[in-house]
Structures are given as structure tokens and as C-alpha cells.
Design a protein around this motif. Structure first.
Motif: not given
Lengths: 282, 171
Positions: A27, A41, A45, A48, A166
């Protein structure tokens, strides 16, 4: 010896360690790629992020009520001060408007449709801050669906705060300019001095004094305390002309060769509620 | 056979505690991340450690890995550190638990050891990957100390409520 290798617990620990460190290395390596994070991912995310919003809503509400009471207490002094500024502001706004119109007309004549100062702004609020001393990171509430792109600059109402590292569908991570991460992309900045501009990079941050360190300075022009620092738009990530801070100190680096400039950041990095993502449009 | 409520309360509390860490860090960023002092809020570790003593949780390691991965993915973007550290802390707590009978002081000491070890290992990983270059001495005075103090205070305040909740719902 045989007993040692067939110890189930030891094998589990070893495998976990290996997987863990491979993941960490992976990562860190792909962090600055344009294609990360992968879609799985992103889904994780986004989920979350949704849960986080539900959890943080009542707490933020209480916090906001608290700060509202706090600001109510010094409303009177603030009002006095602001009244003086308002008159000033109106005339400045008018002259600004004129200059902006003139600038647009001139750009048209030059057939200059886009320049480094153009950007699209996406406003979003801060969901959370990474509870860690080592990642100076916040999570904001807009993602690729709202047009946030990786490496875009992020500003608060006062000035530059960081860059997007990100992007998920509905939230993004922003690395603050106070990061000391070796792998972070650097901001290209310009100091506006009396005899022209001086280019360089934000190379480090001193947490003890809250000062950004600007290095890689390209000229010997004299800089003085109080000179304004803005992003230069070089390097292709940040638009030109975002306010970074003011020069506090100019000195030689540890080897006495290159110039090192200490900058007081304009934005308060510990009080972020609403931020704007500035994506270059050129 | 009646299914105990902890089956639902445990993951719920775990994730609420996890996201609370992030929210609190943002709300009180001015107090948490100062020049010479930074506090890492670790409420979800408190939840994990308390559950070892006062709750009968099914698949604790599964939840430890899940919550660790969530932290890595959502908060840091560096997958791995918490994925390894949370199960490690859970395992250590279980080992230490076997030597003691739980009381306020015993749980407090074990929790402090857990937090200290956790913070130290997380610092070490971040030094390895170049996210920080702070020396060990400065780390101890500026991060470890305040982090322990904050988490100790959180423990003292939350010990009885969490204990009560866990014991009640484990029945």
C-alpha cells in the motif's frame, strides 16, 4: 525441531506477520498511483464513511452548539472590528470585479482560454481526522462522484491545507501540508518579493514551531519577513495563486549552501470543518 | 437456548468506538495535535480489552481483524499495521488475563500495557515506512505520554458503564 515447525500458533503468527508486512509495503508503493484504490477498497471505504457520518453527526452537533455559544460571547468586539473592515471590502470588491473583467477580456484577445489560475471548486465537510500522530490526514465527505480527483489541492477559507491522496466514491482522504511523510508529493510555491517572484518547494514541516519549510529555492533575490507565499502552479497538480502563508525567517540550510525559508501557514490545520477541493481545469 | 445480546452489541460497540476515535480527533484536533503533544484516541482498544474480561464474545479474533482492517482502509490508507496489531493486543490480553482475576486496578494495568505496546509498535512501523522521523525520546515525551494519559482518563470514566453493559448483555 519437528515440533517447532508444526507448532500451529507459531505458524499463524508468522503468516500474519508476512501478510501484514507485504500489505504495508504494497500500500505504501501504490499510494501515489492514479488508479488506486481498487474498486473493492472503495466500496469498503464508502460503507465505512456512511457509518462514520451516522456516528459523528450527534457529536458534531453538540460540538457546533458549543462553539456557537463560544463565538456568541465575543460577538460584540468582533462586530466592532468587522464594521471597520466592511467599508474597505466593498471598494476592494468593486476594483476586483473590474480587474477580473479586464483580465477575462485580455485573455480572450490572447485566445488564452485556460491558465494556471483556473480551477473548479468542490466544497465538502470534514468527517473525521485520522487518530494517529504520524498520518496528518483528514477524511472529507466528497469523492469521485462529486468530481474530486487525486492530487487536487485542498484549501480552507484561509489558505492551502493539503492534497487529496485517495479518492473513493463518496469520501476522500486528504494529507495535510503538515505531513513529514517522505513519499508525499511536494507543493510548488512562489514567494512574492519586492523585486519579483522566487520559486521553490515545500520540503518539510516543523511541528514544534508550526512552520512550513520551503527549500529548492531558485534565486538569490532578497526575501523579507512578511512576504506572501502562494502556490506556483508548477508541477501540474495545484492551481496557481492559492495562498499558503507568510515568510517568517530566511536562512541558509544546515550546510550553509542553499536557502531555507520558514513559512507560517495561513490555514489553521487543527480547526477544519469545511474545506474546498481545487481541481485544476487546464 | 437463548442467544445472548452481546452477539449484536459487541460489533456495534466496536465500530461505534472506532468511528468515535476519528470524530473526537477531528473535533478536538486543536487539543489533540499540538506542537509538542499529540494524543491518539484508542477507544476501540478499550472496548476490545474490556470484552476479554467481561463479555463472552464469539469469534473475537475475527472481529479484531475486521476492525483493524477497517481502520487501515478508512483512516490511514496503509493496509497492514492495525490488521496485525489489534489481534496481537487481543492475544496478549488473553494471555495476561489467565494470570489474574479481573479487578479495576488489574484491568487498568493490563490496558495501559496494551496501549503502550500498541503505540510503540505503531510508531515503529511508521518509522520503517518513512512516515515519521521523530526520535524515540521525542516520541516517548510527545506522543506516548499524552496518549497514555488520555486513554487512562477514558478508561476511568468508561470502566463502569462498559463493564455493566457487557455483563448485562452477556447473560
Amino acid at each position: 525441531m519437528q515440533r517447532f515447525f508444526f507448532n500451529k500458533r507459531l505458524i499463524i503468527v508468522l503468516i500474519t506477520l508476512i501478510i501484514g508486512f507485504v500489505l504495508v509495503a504494497f500500500s505504501v508503493t501504490v499510494r501515489n498511483d492514479r488508479s488506486t484504490p481498487p474498486i473493492i477498497q472503495q466500496i469498503g471505504n464508502d460503507t465505512a464513511g456512511l457509518v462514520d457520518r451516522v456516528v459523528s453527526y450527534p457529536i458534531s452537533a453538540v460540538g457546533n452548539a458549543g462553539s456557537a455559544v463560544g463565538s456568541l460571547l465575543n460577538t460584540y468586539q468582533e462586530n466592532q472590528k468587522l464594521k471597520k473592515q466592511v467599508d474597505n471590502l466593498a471598494s476592494e470588491k468593486v476594483s476586483n470585479q473590474t480587474i477580473r473583467r479586464e483580465n477575462a477580456a485580455l485573455k480572450k484577445q490572447l485566445k488564452l482560454n485556460k491558465s494556471l489560475t483556473n480551477y473548479t471548486a468542490v466544497t465538502s465537510y470534514v468527517i473525521a481526522r485520522t487518530p494517529s500522530s504520524w498520518q496528518n490526514q483528514i477524511i472529507i465527505s466528497k469523492g469521485s462522484l462529486a468530481g474530486v480527483k487525486k492530487n487536487a489541492s485542498v484549501l480552507s477559507d484561509k489558505g492551502l491545507v493539503g492534497r487529496v491522496t485517495e479518492v473513493n466514491k463518496t469520501n476522500s482522504k486528504v494529507e495535510l501540508i503538515s505531513t513529514t511523510n517522505d513519499n508525499a508529493n511536494r507543493f510548488a510555491t512562489t514567494i512574492i518579493t519586492d523585486d519579483g517572484s522566487v520559486n521553490g518547494l515545500i520540503t518539510n514541516y516543523n511541528a514544534n514551531t508550526n512552520r512550513l519549510i520551503m527549500g529548492q529555492i531558485d534565486s538569490q533575490k532578497t526575501m523579507k519577513k512578511g512576504d506572501k507565499v502562494i502556490t506556483s502552479g508548477m508541477g501540474g497538480n495545484s492551481p496557481q495563486g492559492i495562498y499558503v502563508g507568510t515568510v517568517m525567517k530566511v536562512e541558509k540550510d544546515d550546510y550553509g549552501l542553499a536557502t531555507k525559508v520558514e513559512i507560517k501557514p495561513a490555514a489553521d490545520l487543527t480547526n477544519l470543518n469545511i474545506v474546498t477541493v481545487a481541481e485544476r481545469t487546464d | 437456548m437463548r442467544i445472548s445480546k452481546i452477539r449484536y452489541y459487541y460489533p456495534l460497540g466496536l465500530f461505534v468506538a472506532l468511528f468515535l476515535d476519528g470524530t473526537l480527533s477531528n473535533m478536538f484536533a486543536g487539543a489533540f495535535f499540538k506542537a509538542s503533544l499529540s494524543i491518539e484516541s484508542r477507544l476501540f482498544i478499550l472496548w476490545v480489552v474490556m470484552s476479554v474480561f467481561f463479555a463472552k464474545v464469539e469469534h473475537p479474533f475475527f472481529w479484531a481483524v475486521t476492525v483493524g482492517l477497517t481502520f487501515d482502509l478508512f483512516f490511514t490508507g496503509i493496509i497492514g499495521p492495525f490488521f496485525m496489531l489489534v489481534p496481537l493486543i487481543l492475544y496478549l490480553t488473553k494471555v495476561m488475563y489467565s494470570f489474574f482475576t479481573p479487578s479495576f486496578i488489574v484491568v487498568l494495568l493490563i490496558y495501559l500495557i496494551d496501549i503502550a505496546l500498541f503505540t510503540l509498535l505503531f510508531y515503529w512501523i511508521n518509522v520503517l515506512i518513512g512516515f515519521t522521523s521523530v526520535s524515540l525520546a521525542i516520541f516517548i515525551s510527545s506522543t506516548l505520554g499524552p496518549t497514555l494519559a488520555f486513554n487512562l482518563a477514558a478508561f476511568v470514566i468508561l470502566y463502569l458503564p462498559i463493564k455493566g453493559l457487557m455483563e448485562m448483555s452477556s447473560r
